[in-house]
Design a protein around this motif. Structure first.
Motif, PDB file in Angstrom:
ATOM      1  N   ASP A 137      38.285  -5.678  21.865  1.00 52.65           N
ATOM      2  CA  ASP A 137      38.349  -5.767  23.327  1.00 52.65           C
ATOM      3  C   ASP A 137      38.491  -7.209  23.821  1.00 52.65           C
ATOM      4  O   ASP A 137      39.159  -7.468  24.822  1.00 52.65           O
ATOM      5  CB  ASP A 137      37.100  -5.144  23.966  1.00 52.65           C
ATOM      6  N   THR A 167      34.464  -3.015  12.662  1.00 53.95           N
ATOM      7  CA  THR A 167      34.584  -1.785  13.448  1.00 53.95           C
ATOM      8  C   THR A 167      33.234  -1.210  13.875  1.00 53.95           C
ATOM      9  O   THR A 167      33.184  -0.294  14.688  1.00 53.95           O
ATOM     10  CB  THR A 167      35.292  -0.684  12.608  1.00 53.95           C
ATOM     11  N   LYS A 198      32.307  -0.254  17.342  1.00 51.13           N
ATOM     12  CA  LYS A 198      33.187   0.660  18.086  1.00 51.13           C
ATOM     13  C   LYS A 198      33.206   2.045  17.440  1.00 51.13           C
ATOM     14  O   LYS A 198      34.239   2.495  16.918  1.00 51.13           O
ATOM     15  CB  LYS A 198      34.619   0.107  18.112  1.00 51.13           C
ATOM     16  N   ALA A 250      37.145  -3.475  16.615  1.00 46.69           N
ATOM     17  CA  ALA A 250      36.494  -4.103  17.783  1.00 46.69           C
ATOM     18  C   ALA A 250      37.371  -5.259  18.273  1.00 46.69           C
ATOM     19  O   ALA A 250      37.274  -6.383  17.770  1.00 46.69           O
ATOM     20  CB  ALA A 250      35.105  -4.608  17.388  1.00 46.69           C
TER      21      ALA A 250
END
Ligand code: FAD
Length: 382
Positions: A317, A160, A163, A315
């Motif tokens: 994406d 994480t 982000k 994270a």
């Protein structure tokens, strides 16, 4: 872009979760891609990591997060941590331990390699996934070409840290002072003598509030009144909390913050802040102006800095082309598998977003992948 390299398993991320998966692949006879001459029939894996050096997120933590102030970092599987001075910053001692681990098990992590997209090669649900990277682009001077991998399974272990979550508040872009997220925090010194608003109710918020309040004037704000939990966070309570997160991700809801399932616990920093009279919570400001914030009661408070201790998001994406994220941002998880794309496993996600959880999830993902690959091997005809 180079010709795709064919591999059995791609592990994305070399933090605790990714290294655990790589270790269990190694233990079960998988070899890093490129380390065989093609003569052996071994199954292969590759670990891709966006960071330029070993350590996962630990290489980015602030220096006052020492081995005595972390929550507790579990050993990586198969190799205990060396004796570490409790006063040493985790940023100094954990990355070398990760590096030694990678070396010891010959994991051949490729870095810096940023995965940009994971997509299906075709419509065959037993076919390959394509993992597209932008190798080398995150490290000045690195010139390795972007690469594509064709994989039977992908273990996503991207954590994480990349982000940080910044909640939307009116006027945020107008503020002339310093705004930072805990992911950018270096030390309290830069706030010496200033007035700083610390936003958030998590472990980091309280720890940094306690630390910064020693040299600066702090104002602590949270969205909701924190619910303090008096009793020790015992094993039974932990198991219950993790079950709650497990249920959320099974349904495809975003995992949510730790505090949302555990409540606020009286850590040593919370007690120290309380004893020094700085653990005084205010409701969130209404809006941000150029030189301060407008408080809930409508009055104006001049401030020099705002520290957003507002957590992180997974994270993910690069998984967008798979279309497995639900409108709320979550992914339906079954064990470690993405229920809507069973070739993808998410570890260090939801219930396994801790060092102990990451260790276990790495093993679980590998066992599930192994079963899939074994099932896919045609039975010899006699
Ligand atoms: C401030 C803080 C303190 C914490 N303290 C503790 C603690 O004391 N104990 C505990 O159990 N947990 C703690 N945690 C939770 C902790 O983050 C996890 O337990 C664990 O370190 C996470 O490991 P990970 O492998 O999931 O992620 P990370 O360590 O973040 O590793 C993820 C890796 O994936 C890479 N990556 C990300 N995206 C891509 C991409 N697209 N392509 C390629 N690579 C990518 C990153 O570069 C990184 O190297 C803490 C978290 C925070 C924020």
């Amino acid at each position: 872009m180079s010709t795709p390299e064919t591999v059995d398993v791609v592990v994305i991320g070399a933090g605790q979760a990714g290294l655990s998966a790589a270790y269990h692949l190694h233990r079960r006879g998988f070899v890093p891609l490129g380390t065989t001459d093609g003569a052996t029939a071994a199954r292969t894996f590759v670990v891709l990591d966006a960071n330029g050096a070993p350590g996962g997120a630990w290489q980015h933590r602030w220096r006052s997060l020492t081995m005595s102030t972390v929550n507790g970092i579990y050993d990586l599987p198969g190799m205990p941590k060396p004796e570490l001075d409790p006063a040493s910053p985790s940023v100094d001692v954990i990355p070398p331990y990760f590096a030694a681990f990678e070396e010891r098990f010959g994991l051949a992590v490729r870095r810096p390699v940023q995965v940009r997209a994971v997509r299906r090669e075709d419509d065959d649900p037993r076919g390959r996934l394509l993992v597209e990277t932008a190798a080398g682009t995150d490290s000045p001077g690195a010139d390795s070409p972007a690469a594509v991998f064709r994989a039977r399974a992908v273990v996503n272990a991207t954590g994480t840290w990349t982000k940080p979550f910044w909640p939307a508040y009116p006027g945020r872009e107008r503020f002339a002072g310093r705004q930072l997220h805990v992911a950018d925090y270096v030390s309290a010194d830069e706030f010496r003598g200033r007035r700083i608003v610390v936003v958030g109710a998590g472990i980091s918020a309280i720890q940094l509030l306690e630390e910064i309040s020693r040299v600066a004037e702090t104002v602590w704000m949270t969205r909701r009144e924190p619910e303090w939990v008096d009793d020790d966070f015992d094993t039974a309570a932990r198991v219950e909390a993790i079950k709650g997160v497990e249920e959320r991700v099974r349904q495809g809801l975003p995992p949510g913050s730790v505090i949302s399932v555990t409540g606020m616990h009286w850590t040593p920093w919370a007690r120290a802040a309380e004893a020094r009279g700085v653990l005084v919570r205010q409701p969130m400001f209404r809006r941000i102006e150029e030189h301060g914030v407008v408080l809930a009661d409508g009055s104006f408070l001049p401030v020099d800095a705002i520290l957003w201790a507002t957590g992180f998001r997974a994270a993910l994406d690069h998984l967008a082309p798979l279309g497995i994220r639900l409108p709320g941002g979550g992914i339906r998880i079954d064990g470690t598998r993405a229920a809507d794309e069973p070739r993808v496993h998410l570890i260090g996600y939801g219930p396994s977003a801790s060092t102990v959880g990451a260790n276990r999830a790495g093993r679980a993902a590998v066992m599930a992948i192994l079963a899939d690959l074994d099932a896919a091997v045609p039975v010899p005809q006699h």
